[in-house]
Design a protein around this motif. Sequence first.
Motif, PDB file in Angstrom:
ATOM      1  N   ALA A 184       0.826  -1.209   0.000  1.00  0.00           N
ATOM      2  CA  ALA A 184       0.000   0.000   0.000  1.00  0.00           C
ATOM      3  C   ALA A 184       0.861   1.261   0.000  1.00  0.00           C
ATOM      4  N   LEU A 185       1.966   1.256   0.762  1.00  0.00           N
ATOM      5  CA  LEU A 185       2.817   2.436   0.821  1.00  0.00           C
ATOM      6  C   LEU A 185       3.546   2.683  -0.495  1.00  0.00           C
ATOM      7  N   VAL A 186       3.962   1.619  -1.177  1.00  0.00           N
ATOM      8  CA  VAL A 186       4.610   1.796  -2.486  1.00  0.00           C
ATOM      9  C   VAL A 186       3.644   2.434  -3.471  1.00  0.00           C
ATOM     10  N   VAL A 187       2.413   1.916  -3.511  1.00  0.00           N
ATOM     11  CA  VAL A 187       1.402   2.490  -4.404  1.00  0.00           C
ATOM     12  C   VAL A 187       1.106   3.933  -4.015  1.00  0.00           C
ATOM     13  N   ALA A 188       1.037   4.202  -2.700  1.00  0.00           N
ATOM     14  CA  ALA A 188       0.748   5.568  -2.238  1.00  0.00           C
ATOM     15  C   ALA A 188       1.858   6.536  -2.635  1.00  0.00           C
ATOM     16  N   VAL A 218       2.422  18.759   2.924  1.00  0.00           N
ATOM     17  CA  VAL A 218       1.182  18.405   3.623  1.00  0.00           C
ATOM     18  C   VAL A 218       0.440  17.296   2.881  1.00  0.00           C
ATOM     19  N   ALA A 219       0.351  17.418   1.554  1.00  0.00           N
ATOM     20  CA  ALA A 219      -0.356  16.405   0.764  1.00  0.00           C
ATOM     21  C   ALA A 219       0.325  15.048   0.874  1.00  0.00           C
ATOM     22  N   LEU A 220       1.663  15.043   0.811  1.00  0.00           N
ATOM     23  CA  LEU A 220       2.383  13.775   0.925  1.00  0.00           C
ATOM     24  C   LEU A 220       2.178  13.137   2.293  1.00  0.00           C
ATOM     25  N   VAL A 221       2.278  13.944   3.344  1.00  0.00           N
ATOM     26  CA  VAL A 221       2.133  13.412   4.701  1.00  0.00           C
ATOM     27  C   VAL A 221       0.716  12.889   4.927  1.00  0.00           C
ATOM     28  N   VAL A 222      -0.281  13.694   4.548  1.00  0.00           N
ATOM     29  CA  VAL A 222      -1.667  13.276   4.747  1.00  0.00           C
ATOM     30  C   VAL A 222      -1.985  12.038   3.916  1.00  0.00           C
ATOM     31  N   GLY A 223      -1.541  12.024   2.658  1.00  0.00           N
ATOM     32  CA  GLY A 223      -1.813  10.873   1.802  1.00  0.00           C
ATOM     33  C   GLY A 223      -1.205   9.596   2.335  1.00  0.00           C
ATOM     34  N   LEU A 224       0.061   9.668   2.768  1.00  0.00           N
ATOM     35  CA  LEU A 224       0.722   8.484   3.311  1.00  0.00           C
ATOM     36  C   LEU A 224       0.100   8.060   4.639  1.00  0.00           C
ATOM     37  N   ALA A 225      -0.301   9.043   5.464  1.00  0.00           N
ATOM     38  CA  ALA A 225      -0.912   8.705   6.756  1.00  0.00           C
ATOM     39  C   ALA A 225      -2.252   8.011   6.562  1.00  0.00           C
ATOM     40  N   VAL A 226      -3.067   8.528   5.647  1.00  0.00           N
ATOM     41  CA  VAL A 226      -4.365   7.908   5.373  1.00  0.00           C
ATOM     42  C   VAL A 226      -4.181   6.507   4.818  1.00  0.00           C
ATOM     43  N   THR A 227      -3.229   6.357   3.899  1.00  0.00           N
ATOM     44  CA  THR A 227      -2.979   5.039   3.313  1.00  0.00           C
ATOM     45  C   THR A 227      -2.469   4.057   4.358  1.00  0.00           C
ATOM     46  N   LEU A 228      -1.565   4.521   5.211  1.00  0.00           N
ATOM     47  CA  LEU A 228      -1.028   3.643   6.253  1.00  0.00           C
ATOM     48  C   LEU A 228      -2.121   3.189   7.206  1.00  0.00           C
ATOM     49  N   LEU A 282       3.916   6.292  -5.257  1.00  0.00           N
ATOM     50  CA  LEU A 282       3.822   6.529  -6.701  1.00  0.00           C
ATOM     51  C   LEU A 282       2.650   7.463  -7.021  1.00  0.00           C
ATOM     52  N   ALA A 283       1.508   7.223  -6.359  1.00  0.00           N
ATOM     53  CA  ALA A 283       0.340   8.069  -6.603  1.00  0.00           C
ATOM     54  C   ALA A 283       0.575   9.492  -6.113  1.00  0.00           C
ATOM     55  N   SER A 284       1.272   9.651  -4.982  1.00  0.00           N
ATOM     56  CA  SER A 284       1.544  10.984  -4.459  1.00  0.00           C
ATOM     57  C   SER A 284       2.445  11.774  -5.391  1.00  0.00           C
ATOM     58  N   VAL A 285       3.470  11.115  -5.934  1.00  0.00           N
ATOM     59  CA  VAL A 285       4.357  11.795  -6.877  1.00  0.00           C
ATOM     60  C   VAL A 285       3.580  12.230  -8.118  1.00  0.00           C
ATOM     61  N   ALA A 286       2.725  11.324  -8.631  1.00  0.00           N
ATOM     62  CA  ALA A 286       1.923  11.681  -9.807  1.00  0.00           C
ATOM     63  C   ALA A 286       0.977  12.834  -9.494  1.00  0.00           C
ATOM     64  N   GLY A 287       0.380  12.823  -8.295  1.00  0.00           N
ATOM     65  CA  GLY A 287      -0.524  13.903  -7.915  1.00  0.00           C
ATOM     66  C   GLY A 287       0.182  15.241  -7.792  1.00  0.00           C
ATOM     67  N   CYS A 288       1.396  15.233  -7.237  1.00  0.00           N
ATOM     68  CA  CYS A 288       2.153  16.485  -7.117  1.00  0.00           C
ATOM     69  C   CYS A 288       2.521  17.039  -8.492  1.00  0.00           C
ATOM     70  N   VAL A 289       2.849  16.158  -9.419  1.00  0.00           N
ATOM     71  CA  VAL A 289       3.188  16.612 -10.771  1.00  0.00           C
ATOM     72  C   VAL A 289       1.970  17.229 -11.450  1.00  0.00           C
ATOM     73  N   LEU A 290       0.800  16.598 -11.285  1.00  0.00           N
ATOM     74  CA  LEU A 290      -0.408  17.100 -11.922  1.00  0.00           C
ATOM     75  C   LEU A 290      -0.974  18.321 -11.217  1.00  0.00           C
TER      76      LEU A 290
END
Length: 398
Positions: free
Chosen positions: A66-70, A113-123, A72-80
Amino acid sequence: MAAGLTRKRSSETDACGGEAETCAAISSLVAGMLSLHVLRQRRTWALLRSVGMTPRQVSRLITAEALVVAMLASVAGCVLAVPHAAAMAAFMRMSGLAPMGIPVEVTTGPFIVALVVGLAVTLLAARVAARKAVGVGPLEVLRDSAAQQRLLPWSRAVIGAAALACGIVLLWLVPQVKPKDAAPTALGATMVLCVAASALGPVAVRGLGWLLGAVAARLDPGAGMLARSSLVAQPRRAMSAASPVMLTVALACTFLFAVATTNAAAGVTRTGPLVWVAPMLVGPAVAYTVISVLNATAMTMAERTEEIRLLRTVGTKQRQLARAVSWETLIVTCIGTLLGTGIAAASLTTLGTATTGEPWFAYSLPQYAGLVLVCTVSGLAGGLAATRQARRGALLPD
Protein backbone atom coordinates in the motif's frame (compact mmCIF):
# COMPACT_ATOMS: atom_id res chain seq x y z
CA MET A 1 -19.47 46.85 -1.43
CA ALA A 2 -21.54 44.66 0.89
CA ALA A 3 -22.48 42.47 -2.07
CA GLY A 4 -18.81 42.17 -3.01
CA LEU A 5 -17.89 41.12 0.52
CA THR A 6 -20.71 38.58 0.56
CA ARG A 7 -19.53 37.15 -2.75
CA LYS A 8 -15.94 36.98 -1.51
CA ARG A 9 -16.92 35.16 1.69
CA SER A 10 -19.11 32.81 -0.28
CA SER A 11 -16.21 32.05 -2.62
CA GLU A 12 -13.91 31.36 0.33
CA THR A 13 -16.53 29.02 1.77
CA ASP A 14 -16.75 27.26 -1.60
CA ALA A 15 -12.99 26.72 -1.70
CA CYS A 16 -12.80 25.39 1.87
CA GLY A 17 -15.76 23.11 1.27
CA GLY A 18 -14.25 21.78 -1.94
CA GLU A 19 -10.95 20.99 -0.21
CA ALA A 20 -12.73 19.28 2.69
CA GLU A 21 -14.86 17.25 0.30
CA THR A 22 -11.83 16.14 -1.69
CA CYS A 23 -10.01 15.00 1.48
CA ALA A 24 -13.09 13.11 2.72
CA ALA A 25 -13.59 11.39 -0.63
CA ILE A 26 -9.92 10.39 -0.85
CA SER A 27 -9.83 9.00 2.71
CA SER A 28 -13.03 6.99 2.32
CA LEU A 29 -12.13 5.63 -1.09
CA VAL A 30 -8.59 4.64 -0.11
CA ALA A 31 -9.93 2.65 2.83
CA GLY A 32 -12.65 1.09 0.70
CA MET A 33 -10.35 0.06 -2.14
CA LEU A 34 -7.79 -1.49 0.22
CA SER A 35 -10.53 -3.43 2.01
CA LEU A 36 -11.83 -4.65 -1.35
CA HIS A 37 -8.30 -5.72 -2.34
CA VAL A 38 -7.91 -7.72 0.87
CA LEU A 39 -11.33 -9.31 0.36
CA ARG A 40 -10.44 -10.36 -3.21
CA GLN A 41 -7.09 -11.81 -2.09
CA ARG A 42 -8.56 -13.77 0.83
CA ARG A 43 -7.46 -17.14 -0.49
CA THR A 44 -4.02 -15.74 -1.35
CA TRP A 45 -3.43 -14.73 2.26
CA ALA A 46 -4.65 -18.14 3.41
CA LEU A 47 -2.24 -19.86 1.02
CA LEU A 48 0.65 -17.78 2.31
CA ARG A 49 -0.33 -18.65 5.87
CA SER A 50 -0.49 -22.35 4.97
CA VAL A 51 3.12 -22.35 3.70
CA GLY A 52 4.43 -20.82 6.91
CA MET A 53 4.10 -17.04 6.62
CA THR A 54 3.33 -15.49 10.00
CA PRO A 55 0.51 -12.97 10.59
CA ARG A 56 3.08 -10.22 11.16
CA GLN A 57 4.71 -10.97 7.79
CA VAL A 58 1.34 -10.84 6.03
CA SER A 59 0.59 -7.52 7.70
CA ARG A 60 3.96 -6.07 6.66
CA LEU A 61 3.44 -7.31 3.09
CA ILE A 62 0.08 -5.54 2.77
CA THR A 63 1.39 -2.36 4.39
CA ALA A 64 4.48 -2.24 2.17
CA GLU A 65 2.41 -2.79 -0.96
CA ALA A 66 0.00 0.00 0.00
CA LEU A 67 2.82 2.44 0.82
CA VAL A 68 4.61 1.80 -2.49
CA VAL A 69 1.40 2.49 -4.40
CA ALA A 70 0.75 5.57 -2.24
CA MET A 71 4.21 6.97 -2.94
CA LEU A 72 3.82 6.53 -6.70
CA ALA A 73 0.34 8.07 -6.60
CA SER A 74 1.54 10.98 -4.46
CA VAL A 75 4.36 11.80 -6.88
CA ALA A 76 1.92 11.68 -9.81
CA GLY A 77 -0.52 13.90 -7.92
CA CYS A 78 2.15 16.49 -7.12
CA VAL A 79 3.19 16.61 -10.77
CA LEU A 80 -0.41 17.10 -11.92
CA ALA A 81 -1.14 19.68 -9.21
CA VAL A 82 0.91 22.41 -10.89
CA PRO A 83 -0.99 22.55 -14.22
CA HIS A 84 -4.29 22.09 -12.37
CA ALA A 85 -3.48 25.04 -10.11
CA ALA A 86 -2.59 27.15 -13.13
CA ALA A 87 -5.88 26.28 -14.83
CA MET A 88 -7.91 27.06 -11.70
CA ALA A 89 -6.06 30.36 -11.21
CA ALA A 90 -6.82 31.35 -14.79
CA PHE A 91 -10.49 30.57 -14.21
CA MET A 92 -10.55 32.59 -10.98
CA ARG A 93 -9.04 35.57 -12.78
CA MET A 94 -11.49 35.27 -15.67
CA SER A 95 -14.46 35.11 -13.29
CA GLY A 96 -13.30 38.15 -11.36
CA LEU A 97 -12.66 36.31 -8.09
CA ALA A 98 -8.93 37.10 -8.28
CA PRO A 99 -7.13 40.19 -9.61
CA MET A 100 -5.55 39.97 -13.03
CA GLY A 101 -1.79 39.59 -13.16
CA ILE A 102 -1.37 37.67 -9.89
CA PRO A 103 0.89 34.67 -10.66
CA VAL A 104 0.57 31.18 -9.25
CA GLU A 105 3.22 30.68 -6.57
CA VAL A 106 4.45 27.11 -6.25
CA THR A 107 5.70 26.49 -2.70
CA THR A 108 6.82 23.31 -0.97
CA GLY A 109 4.36 23.56 1.94
CA PRO A 110 1.22 22.20 0.24
CA PHE A 111 3.17 19.37 -1.36
CA ILE A 112 4.62 18.29 1.98
CA VAL A 113 1.18 18.40 3.62
CA ALA A 114 -0.36 16.41 0.76
CA LEU A 115 2.38 13.78 0.93
CA VAL A 116 2.13 13.41 4.70
CA VAL A 117 -1.67 13.28 4.75
CA GLY A 118 -1.81 10.87 1.80
CA LEU A 119 0.72 8.48 3.31
CA ALA A 120 -0.91 8.71 6.76
CA VAL A 121 -4.36 7.91 5.37
CA THR A 122 -2.98 5.04 3.31
CA LEU A 123 -1.03 3.64 6.25
CA LEU A 124 -4.08 3.75 8.52
CA ALA A 125 -6.27 2.10 5.88
CA ALA A 126 -3.58 -0.53 5.22
CA ARG A 127 -3.34 -1.40 8.90
CA VAL A 128 -7.11 -1.83 9.14
CA ALA A 129 -7.16 -3.95 5.99
CA ALA A 130 -4.18 -6.00 7.20
CA ARG A 131 -6.10 -7.02 10.30
CA LYS A 132 -8.69 -8.64 8.06
CA ALA A 133 -6.00 -10.52 6.14
CA VAL A 134 -4.29 -11.68 9.33
CA GLY A 135 -7.60 -13.09 10.55
CA VAL A 136 -7.75 -15.49 7.59
CA GLY A 137 -6.93 -19.02 8.73
CA PRO A 138 -4.53 -21.28 6.81
CA LEU A 139 -7.36 -23.69 5.91
CA GLU A 140 -9.36 -20.87 4.29
CA VAL A 141 -7.68 -21.76 1.00
CA LEU A 142 -9.73 -24.98 0.95
CA ARG A 143 -13.03 -23.13 1.26
CA ASP A 144 -14.82 -22.21 -1.96
CA SER A 145 -18.11 -20.71 -0.89
CA ALA A 146 -19.74 -17.79 -2.67
CA ALA A 147 -21.88 -16.83 0.34
CA GLN A 148 -20.24 -14.66 2.97
CA GLN A 149 -20.28 -16.15 6.43
CA ARG A 150 -20.89 -12.91 8.32
CA LEU A 151 -22.95 -10.07 6.95
CA LEU A 152 -21.64 -7.48 9.41
CA PRO A 153 -18.61 -8.13 11.68
CA TRP A 154 -18.97 -6.70 15.17
CA SER A 155 -16.17 -4.16 14.66
CA ARG A 156 -17.80 -2.85 11.51
CA ALA A 157 -21.18 -2.69 13.24
CA VAL A 158 -19.73 -0.70 16.17
CA ILE A 159 -18.00 1.78 13.84
CA GLY A 160 -21.14 2.17 11.77
CA ALA A 161 -23.37 2.69 14.78
CA ALA A 162 -20.98 5.25 16.31
CA ALA A 163 -20.69 7.16 13.02
CA LEU A 164 -24.47 7.10 12.59
CA ALA A 165 -25.00 8.51 16.09
CA CYS A 166 -22.38 11.21 15.47
CA GLY A 167 -23.99 12.10 12.14
CA ILE A 168 -27.41 12.45 13.75
CA VAL A 169 -25.93 14.75 16.41
CA LEU A 170 -24.32 16.91 13.71
CA LEU A 171 -27.62 17.12 11.84
CA TRP A 172 -29.28 18.31 15.04
CA LEU A 173 -26.54 20.92 15.52
CA VAL A 174 -26.86 22.47 12.05
CA PRO A 175 -29.84 24.71 12.96
CA GLN A 176 -28.30 25.45 16.38
CA VAL A 177 -24.91 26.84 15.34
CA LYS A 178 -24.18 30.30 13.96
CA PRO A 179 -25.38 30.89 10.38
CA LYS A 180 -21.83 31.07 9.03
CA ASP A 181 -21.06 27.65 10.56
CA ALA A 182 -24.22 25.94 9.32
CA ALA A 183 -22.88 24.92 5.89
CA PRO A 184 -19.58 23.43 7.20
CA THR A 185 -21.51 21.55 9.89
CA ALA A 186 -23.91 20.15 7.28
CA LEU A 187 -20.99 19.05 5.11
CA GLY A 188 -19.39 17.41 8.14
CA ALA A 189 -22.64 15.58 8.86
CA THR A 190 -22.65 14.27 5.29
CA MET A 191 -19.09 12.97 5.63
CA VAL A 192 -19.81 11.20 8.92
CA LEU A 193 -23.05 9.71 7.58
CA CYS A 194 -21.15 8.43 4.53
CA VAL A 195 -18.81 6.58 6.89
CA ALA A 196 -21.82 5.11 8.68
CA ALA A 197 -23.45 4.07 5.42
CA SER A 198 -20.23 2.46 4.19
CA ALA A 199 -19.93 0.44 7.39
CA LEU A 200 -23.60 -0.57 7.68
CA GLY A 201 -24.17 -0.68 3.92
CA PRO A 202 -24.15 -4.48 3.47
CA VAL A 203 -27.42 -4.67 5.40
CA ALA A 204 -29.01 -2.15 3.03
CA VAL A 205 -27.48 -3.87 0.00
CA ARG A 206 -28.98 -7.23 0.94
CA GLY A 207 -32.45 -5.74 1.47
CA LEU A 208 -32.49 -3.31 -1.45
CA GLY A 209 -30.67 -5.81 -3.66
CA TRP A 210 -33.37 -8.38 -3.05
CA LEU A 211 -36.17 -5.88 -3.79
CA LEU A 212 -34.60 -4.33 -6.87
CA GLY A 213 -33.35 -7.74 -7.99
CA ALA A 214 -36.91 -9.04 -7.84
CA VAL A 215 -37.94 -6.29 -10.27
CA ALA A 216 -35.02 -7.17 -12.55
CA ALA A 217 -35.92 -10.86 -12.36
CA ARG A 218 -39.48 -10.01 -13.34
CA LEU A 219 -38.36 -7.95 -16.33
CA ASP A 220 -35.56 -10.32 -17.40
CA PRO A 221 -36.08 -13.70 -15.66
CA GLY A 222 -32.72 -15.37 -16.34
CA ALA A 223 -30.27 -12.48 -16.13
CA GLY A 224 -32.21 -10.67 -13.40
CA MET A 225 -32.26 -13.77 -11.21
CA LEU A 226 -28.48 -14.17 -11.57
CA ALA A 227 -27.96 -10.52 -10.59
CA ARG A 228 -30.22 -10.80 -7.55
CA SER A 229 -28.55 -14.02 -6.37
CA SER A 230 -25.09 -12.41 -6.59
CA LEU A 231 -26.16 -9.35 -4.60
CA VAL A 232 -27.84 -11.40 -1.87
CA ALA A 233 -24.89 -13.81 -1.60
CA GLN A 234 -22.16 -11.13 -1.60
CA PRO A 235 -23.57 -7.89 -0.11
CA ARG A 236 -20.19 -6.70 1.19
CA ARG A 237 -18.62 -7.06 -2.24
CA ALA A 238 -21.52 -5.17 -3.78
CA MET A 239 -21.21 -2.42 -1.17
CA SER A 240 -17.58 -1.94 -2.16
CA ALA A 241 -18.80 -0.98 -5.63
CA ALA A 242 -21.74 1.07 -4.32
CA SER A 243 -19.65 3.14 -1.88
CA PRO A 244 -17.94 5.35 -4.52
CA VAL A 245 -21.33 6.09 -6.07
CA MET A 246 -22.75 6.98 -2.66
CA LEU A 247 -19.80 9.25 -1.91
CA THR A 248 -20.02 10.98 -5.28
CA VAL A 249 -23.73 11.69 -4.99
CA ALA A 250 -23.75 12.58 -1.28
CA LEU A 251 -20.72 14.87 -1.18
CA ALA A 252 -21.19 16.54 -4.56
CA CYS A 253 -24.90 17.21 -3.99
CA THR A 254 -24.32 18.49 -0.47
CA PHE A 255 -21.58 20.87 -1.55
CA LEU A 256 -23.22 22.15 -4.75
CA PHE A 257 -26.72 22.54 -3.34
CA ALA A 258 -25.46 23.93 -0.01
CA VAL A 259 -23.79 26.76 -1.93
CA ALA A 260 -27.01 27.35 -3.87
CA THR A 261 -29.08 27.28 -0.68
CA THR A 262 -26.87 29.73 1.22
CA ASN A 263 -26.74 32.07 -1.79
CA ALA A 264 -30.52 31.98 -2.13
CA ALA A 265 -30.98 32.66 1.58
CA ALA A 266 -28.54 35.61 1.41
CA GLY A 267 -30.11 36.99 -1.76
CA VAL A 268 -26.90 36.48 -3.77
CA THR A 269 -27.41 35.77 -7.47
CA ARG A 270 -24.45 34.52 -9.46
CA THR A 271 -24.29 35.22 -13.16
CA GLY A 272 -21.83 34.58 -15.94
CA PRO A 273 -18.62 32.73 -14.99
CA LEU A 274 -19.51 32.93 -11.27
CA VAL A 275 -22.16 30.28 -11.86
CA TRP A 276 -19.41 27.75 -12.56
CA VAL A 277 -17.33 28.45 -9.45
CA ALA A 278 -18.88 25.72 -7.29
CA PRO A 279 -18.95 23.06 -10.07
CA MET A 280 -15.31 23.82 -10.93
CA LEU A 281 -14.22 23.46 -7.30
CA VAL A 282 -16.10 20.21 -6.79
CA GLY A 283 -15.03 18.86 -10.19
CA PRO A 284 -11.73 17.23 -9.11
CA ALA A 285 -13.41 15.34 -6.27
CA VAL A 286 -16.17 14.12 -8.59
CA ALA A 287 -13.65 13.08 -11.23
CA TYR A 288 -11.64 11.17 -8.63
CA THR A 289 -14.65 9.34 -7.24
CA VAL A 290 -15.93 8.53 -10.75
CA ILE A 291 -12.60 6.88 -11.51
CA SER A 292 -13.04 4.95 -8.27
CA VAL A 293 -16.49 3.84 -9.44
CA LEU A 294 -14.87 2.48 -12.57
CA ASN A 295 -12.09 0.73 -10.65
CA ALA A 296 -14.31 -0.69 -7.90
CA THR A 297 -16.80 -2.11 -10.39
CA ALA A 298 -14.02 -3.61 -12.49
CA MET A 299 -12.42 -5.21 -9.41
CA THR A 300 -15.66 -6.73 -8.13
CA MET A 301 -16.61 -8.07 -11.54
CA ALA A 302 -13.12 -9.42 -12.30
CA GLU A 303 -13.47 -11.56 -9.18
CA ARG A 304 -16.34 -13.43 -10.84
CA THR A 305 -14.53 -14.72 -13.91
CA GLU A 306 -14.60 -18.34 -12.76
CA GLU A 307 -18.29 -18.07 -11.91
CA ILE A 308 -19.05 -16.69 -15.37
CA ARG A 309 -17.08 -19.47 -17.06
CA LEU A 310 -18.99 -22.03 -14.99
CA LEU A 311 -22.30 -20.51 -16.10
CA ARG A 312 -21.17 -20.78 -19.71
CA THR A 313 -20.43 -24.49 -19.31
CA VAL A 314 -24.02 -25.15 -18.24
CA GLY A 315 -25.46 -23.37 -21.27
CA THR A 316 -25.79 -19.72 -20.30
CA LYS A 317 -25.46 -17.54 -23.39
CA GLN A 318 -23.12 -14.59 -23.73
CA ARG A 319 -26.00 -12.15 -24.07
CA GLN A 320 -27.57 -13.44 -20.87
CA LEU A 321 -24.28 -13.00 -19.01
CA ALA A 322 -23.87 -9.47 -20.36
CA ARG A 323 -27.39 -8.62 -19.24
CA ALA A 324 -26.76 -10.15 -15.80
CA VAL A 325 -23.63 -8.04 -15.35
CA SER A 326 -25.52 -4.96 -16.54
CA TRP A 327 -28.45 -5.60 -14.20
CA GLU A 328 -26.14 -6.12 -11.23
CA THR A 329 -24.22 -2.92 -12.03
CA LEU A 330 -27.43 -0.93 -12.42
CA ILE A 331 -28.81 -2.23 -9.12
CA VAL A 332 -25.56 -1.45 -7.29
CA THR A 333 -25.51 2.05 -8.81
CA CYS A 334 -29.13 2.55 -7.80
CA ILE A 335 -28.39 1.49 -4.21
CA GLY A 336 -25.42 3.85 -4.01
CA THR A 337 -27.52 6.66 -5.48
CA LEU A 338 -30.36 6.09 -3.02
CA LEU A 339 -28.01 6.08 -0.03
CA GLY A 340 -26.13 9.17 -1.24
CA THR A 341 -29.33 11.03 -2.05
CA GLY A 342 -30.80 10.27 1.36
CA ILE A 343 -27.67 11.49 3.15
CA ALA A 344 -27.47 14.69 1.08
CA ALA A 345 -31.19 15.39 1.49
CA ALA A 346 -30.95 15.04 5.28
CA SER A 347 -28.00 17.45 5.51
CA LEU A 348 -29.47 19.96 3.07
CA THR A 349 -32.85 19.96 4.79
CA THR A 350 -31.28 20.88 8.12
CA LEU A 351 -29.18 23.53 6.35
CA GLY A 352 -32.31 24.98 4.76
CA THR A 353 -33.97 25.06 8.17
CA ALA A 354 -30.97 26.91 9.60
CA THR A 355 -30.79 29.53 6.82
CA THR A 356 -34.45 30.07 5.93
CA GLY A 357 -36.38 28.67 8.88
CA GLU A 358 -38.08 26.10 6.66
CA PRO A 359 -37.11 22.53 5.67
CA TRP A 360 -36.21 23.61 2.15
CA PHE A 361 -33.07 23.65 0.00
CA ALA A 362 -32.13 24.71 -3.51
CA TYR A 363 -31.20 22.03 -6.01
CA SER A 364 -30.50 21.52 -9.70
CA LEU A 365 -32.10 18.51 -11.33
CA PRO A 366 -29.74 18.58 -14.38
CA GLN A 367 -26.67 18.52 -12.12
CA TYR A 368 -28.10 15.67 -10.07
CA ALA A 369 -29.07 13.67 -13.16
CA GLY A 370 -25.63 14.31 -14.66
CA LEU A 371 -23.89 12.89 -11.58
CA VAL A 372 -26.05 9.76 -11.59
CA LEU A 373 -25.61 9.29 -15.34
CA VAL A 374 -21.82 9.56 -15.14
CA CYS A 375 -21.69 7.03 -12.28
CA THR A 376 -23.97 4.64 -14.16
CA VAL A 377 -22.00 4.81 -17.40
CA SER A 378 -18.71 4.38 -15.51
CA GLY A 379 -20.02 1.36 -13.64
CA LEU A 380 -21.37 -0.31 -16.76
CA ALA A 381 -18.13 0.31 -18.64
CA GLY A 382 -16.04 -1.13 -15.81
CA GLY A 383 -18.25 -4.19 -15.28
CA LEU A 384 -18.59 -5.14 -18.94
CA ALA A 385 -14.90 -4.55 -19.66
CA ALA A 386 -13.77 -6.62 -16.66
CA THR A 387 -15.94 -9.61 -17.61
CA ARG A 388 -15.47 -9.46 -21.39
CA GLN A 389 -12.77 -12.12 -21.49
CA ALA A 390 -14.72 -14.47 -19.22
CA ARG A 391 -17.91 -13.99 -21.25
CA ARG A 392 -16.35 -14.39 -24.70
CA GLY A 393 -12.99 -16.11 -24.23
CA ALA A 394 -12.02 -19.71 -23.69
CA LEU A 395 -13.88 -21.73 -21.09
CA LEU A 396 -10.63 -22.78 -19.44
CA PRO A 397 -8.39 -20.03 -17.98
CA ASP A 398 -4.99 -19.50 -19.57
